[in-house]
Design an enzyme around this catalytic site. Structure first.
Site, PDB file in Angstrom:
ATOM      1  N   HIS A  59       0.830  -1.201   0.000  1.00  0.00           N
ATOM      2  CA  HIS A  59       0.000   0.000   0.000  1.00  0.00           C
ATOM      3  C   HIS A  59       0.871   1.261   0.000  1.00  0.00           C
ATOM      4  O   HIS A  59       1.088   1.876   1.035  1.00  0.00           O
ATOM      5  CB  HIS A  59      -0.894  -0.048   1.249  1.00  0.00           C
ATOM      6  N   HIS A  61       1.516   5.049  -1.876  1.00  0.00           N
ATOM      7  CA  HIS A  61       1.095   6.115  -2.796  1.00  0.00           C
ATOM      8  C   HIS A  61       2.354   6.796  -3.316  1.00  0.00           C
ATOM      9  O   HIS A  61       3.033   7.499  -2.555  1.00  0.00           O
ATOM     10  CB  HIS A  61       0.189   7.123  -2.091  1.00  0.00           C
ATOM     11  N   LEU A  62       2.646   6.587  -4.583  1.00  0.00           N
ATOM     12  CA  LEU A  62       3.874   7.169  -5.161  1.00  0.00           C
ATOM     13  C   LEU A  62       3.616   8.497  -5.852  1.00  0.00           C
ATOM     14  O   LEU A  62       4.550   9.194  -6.232  1.00  0.00           O
ATOM     15  CB  LEU A  62       4.517   6.168  -6.137  1.00  0.00           C
ATOM     16  N   ASN A  93      -4.528   5.920  -7.131  1.00  0.00           N
ATOM     17  CA  ASN A  93      -5.164   7.246  -7.087  1.00  0.00           C
ATOM     18  C   ASN A  93      -4.202   8.350  -7.547  1.00  0.00           C
ATOM     19  O   ASN A  93      -3.939   9.314  -6.842  1.00  0.00           O
ATOM     20  CB  ASN A  93      -5.763   7.558  -5.714  1.00  0.00           C
ATOM     21  N   ASP A 151      -8.710   2.546  -3.718  1.00  0.00           N
ATOM     22  CA  ASP A 151      -8.209   3.114  -2.459  1.00  0.00           C
ATOM     23  C   ASP A 151      -8.185   4.643  -2.455  1.00  0.00           C
ATOM     24  O   ASP A 151      -7.832   5.282  -3.440  1.00  0.00           O
ATOM     25  CB  ASP A 151      -6.801   2.613  -2.153  1.00  0.00           C
ATOM     26  N   HIS A 178     -10.945  -0.322   0.303  1.00  0.00           N
ATOM     27  CA  HIS A 178     -10.860   0.760   1.299  1.00  0.00           C
ATOM     28  C   HIS A 178     -12.261   0.838   1.906  1.00  0.00           C
ATOM     29  O   HIS A 178     -13.207   1.239   1.225  1.00  0.00           O
ATOM     30  CB  HIS A 178     -10.476   2.050   0.561  1.00  0.00           C
ATOM     31  N   HIS A 231      -5.911  -1.193   5.285  1.00  0.00           N
ATOM     32  CA  HIS A 231      -5.812  -0.392   6.525  1.00  0.00           C
ATOM     33  C   HIS A 231      -6.988  -0.531   7.505  1.00  0.00           C
ATOM     34  O   HIS A 231      -7.684   0.442   7.795  1.00  0.00           O
ATOM     35  CB  HIS A 231      -5.580   1.078   6.197  1.00  0.00           C
ATOM     36  N   ASP A 304       0.494   2.415   3.813  1.00  0.00           N
ATOM     37  CA  ASP A 304      -0.358   3.534   3.365  1.00  0.00           C
ATOM     38  C   ASP A 304       0.469   4.818   3.304  1.00  0.00           C
ATOM     39  O   ASP A 304      -0.008   5.906   3.669  1.00  0.00           O
ATOM     40  CB  ASP A 304      -1.605   3.704   4.246  1.00  0.00           C
TER      41      ASP A 304
HETATM   42  O1  DOR Z   1      -5.017   8.869   4.564  1.00  0.00           O
HETATM   43  C1  DOR Z   1      -5.128   8.463   3.420  1.00  0.00           C
HETATM   44  N1  DOR Z   1      -4.448   9.022   2.410  1.00  0.00           N
HETATM   45  N2  DOR Z   1      -5.960   7.436   3.168  1.00  0.00           N
HETATM   46  C2  DOR Z   1      -6.255   7.054   1.915  1.00  0.00           C
HETATM   47  O2  DOR Z   1      -7.013   6.126   1.754  1.00  0.00           O
HETATM   48  C3  DOR Z   1      -5.670   7.773   0.756  1.00  0.00           C
HETATM   49  C4  DOR Z   1      -4.411   8.422   1.145  1.00  0.00           C
HETATM   50  C5  DOR Z   1      -3.902   9.408   0.099  1.00  0.00           C
HETATM   51  O3  DOR Z   1      -3.884   9.083  -1.078  1.00  0.00           O
HETATM   52  O4  DOR Z   1      -3.450  10.496   0.507  1.00  0.00           O
END
Ligand code: DOR
Length: 427
Positions: A59, A61-62, A93, A151, A178, A231, A304
């Site tokens: 999990h 986020h790049l 996302n 997500d 999610h 999560h 995450d």
């Molecule tokens: O806190 C979060 N940030 N939860 C998520 O599900 C997405 C993530 C984000 O992309 O910033």
């Protein structure tokens, strides 16, 4: 490149032993006592350190494409390597969304170009993560996608989710949910409970997570397709998953380092550093999530990792985006906050997530001759604190400044090459 790592305690799914490890041509060439380095071998003294299969993050986020000011695939991969990761699953996302083969291929190629860890793109369940139309699952799975997720949002429509499960079953891919019923969380900035009432802030009730966990467990029972819960944050969710696993349903789940270490009390600072989705919960929830990891109800620790630039995180709570960094601190938080055997913690960081991601042919493998050399070497006892300016991530939104961590990565080996040496990235 060839390498001999000497004196480490080797820890993997087969147990623990003292051994030297020789790496050559991308593979583990030998594991044994007192290996003689060959001419030209680089020797790394790992006495007192633990050597394990490389960590795998389900999990991450790049942010690339679209939000390169917060993170790029290169900076996020470097943060991952420094955290001991040899593989990460990139969340979809992005902007544009990873909802078609061309964007997925772009992310994969950028990961290869950075060369700091294996980047496995996930794809969204719905087009643009809009919750209305399914993405081309067959094309995406033919392009190598193994995990599908919206997500950042849960899939709200139960009929669409049912159809997604049916496709997933056919194609042998996994949906990662999610869990958030958005009708119950509009405007929320923190967990709904005593602390939130006291502060007078809009709350995100546990029920909003648990309703979707329950719905998807029942859709799994109906369709037979697997689900992975992202999560999980509440005691009720852990109970639901524990009962569903007792029914032998094909369910896996993850917990984040922040949900095992921080509570909603942190929001008393009104700092958006602690705003995250799902929100930080109560100490009872934290204890339940830790217990879920300890008894195997929760399979994996997943970061995450959610980088956000300072300007957005410095906004008032209701405007700041949710999310916190995780890659560089996951091991240190996990060892500091979990009362579990080190082997079980490492399993939750490595071979268990590798299995869930469907990449256990190359990652999370036992430390044996002939296996791909994806390895992490760490000091399980070192106590340390984060220095934000030294983070490799482009963003600084870590909640762990001034928080004692335990366990620090020293070296990371990706397909036989050092990506981290003595705590420093090699590129
Ligand atoms: O806190 C979060 N940030 N939860 C998520 O599900 C997405 C993530 C984000 O992309 O910033």
């Amino acid at each position: 490149m060839s390498l001999v790592i000497t004196g480490a305690t080797v820890l993997d799914q087969t147990g623990e032993r003292r051994a030297d490890v020789r790496v050559a041509d991308g593979l583990i060439a030998a594991v044994g006592a007192d290996l003689e380095p060959a001419d030209g071998d680089q020797v790394i003294d790992a006495s007192g350190l633990t050597l394990s299969p490389g960590f795998v993050d389900l999990h991450t986020h790049l942010r690339e494409p679209g939000r390169e000011e917060a993170e790029t695939i290169e900076t996020g991969s470097r943060a991952a390597a420094l955290g001991g990761y040899t593989a990460v699953v990139a969340m979809p996302n992005t902007d544009p969304t990873q909802d078609c083969v061309s964007v997925v291929e772009f992310v994969r190629r950028q990961g290869q170009a950075a060369g700091l860890c294996d980047v496995f793109p996930s794809a969204s369940i719905t087009v643009g993560r809009g919750g209305e139309q399914l993405t081309p699952f067959a094309e995406l799975s033919a392009a190598g996608v193994r995990l599908f997720t919206d997500d950042g949002n849960g899939v709200q429509d139960p009929l669409l989710m049912r159809r997604a499960f049916e496709y997933a079953l056919d194609l042998d891919v996994t949906l990662a949910q999610h869990c958030e019923v958005e009708r119950l969380t509009g405007g929320a900035v923190m967990h709904e409970g005593d602390c939130c009432s006291h502060l007078g802030l809009p709350g995100w009730p546990s029920l909003a997570e648990e309703l979707m966990v329950h719905r998807d467990i029942e859709l799994v029972r109906l369709t037979g397709a697997p689900v992975h819960f992202l999560h999980l944050s509440t005691a009720g969710s852990v109970d639901l998953v524990r009962a569903a696993k007792a029914d032998r349903l094909p369910i896996t789940a993850e917990a984040t380092p922040h949900h095992i270490s921080l509570t909603d009390e942190m929001l008393r600072t009104y700092s958006a550093i602690y705003k995250v989705n799902p929100p930080l919960r109560t100490m009872d929830d934290v204890t339940a999530v830790r217990d879920g990891l300890a008894d195997g109800t929760i399979d994996a620790i997943a970061t995450d990792h959610a980088p956000h630039v300072s300007e957005t995180k410095e906004q008032p709570l209701d405007q700041a985006p949710p999310g916190m960094l995780g890659l560089e601190t996951a091991l240190g938080v996990s060892i500091a906050h979990l009362d579990m055997d080190l082997a079980d913690i490492v399993g939750a960081l490595s071979w268990r997530p590798a299995g869930i991601a469907g990449i256990d042919d190359t990652h999370g493998r036992p430390v044996q001759a002939g296996e791909p050399a994806n390895l992490t070497v760490f000091d399980p006892t070192e106590e340390w604190e984060v220095v934000p300016a030294q983070l490799a991530s482009k963003s600084r939104n870590t909640p762990y400044v001034g928080v004692p961590l335990r366990g620090r990565v020293k070296h990371t080996v990706l397909m036989g090459e050092l990506t981290v040496e003595n705590g420093t990235a090699t590129r």
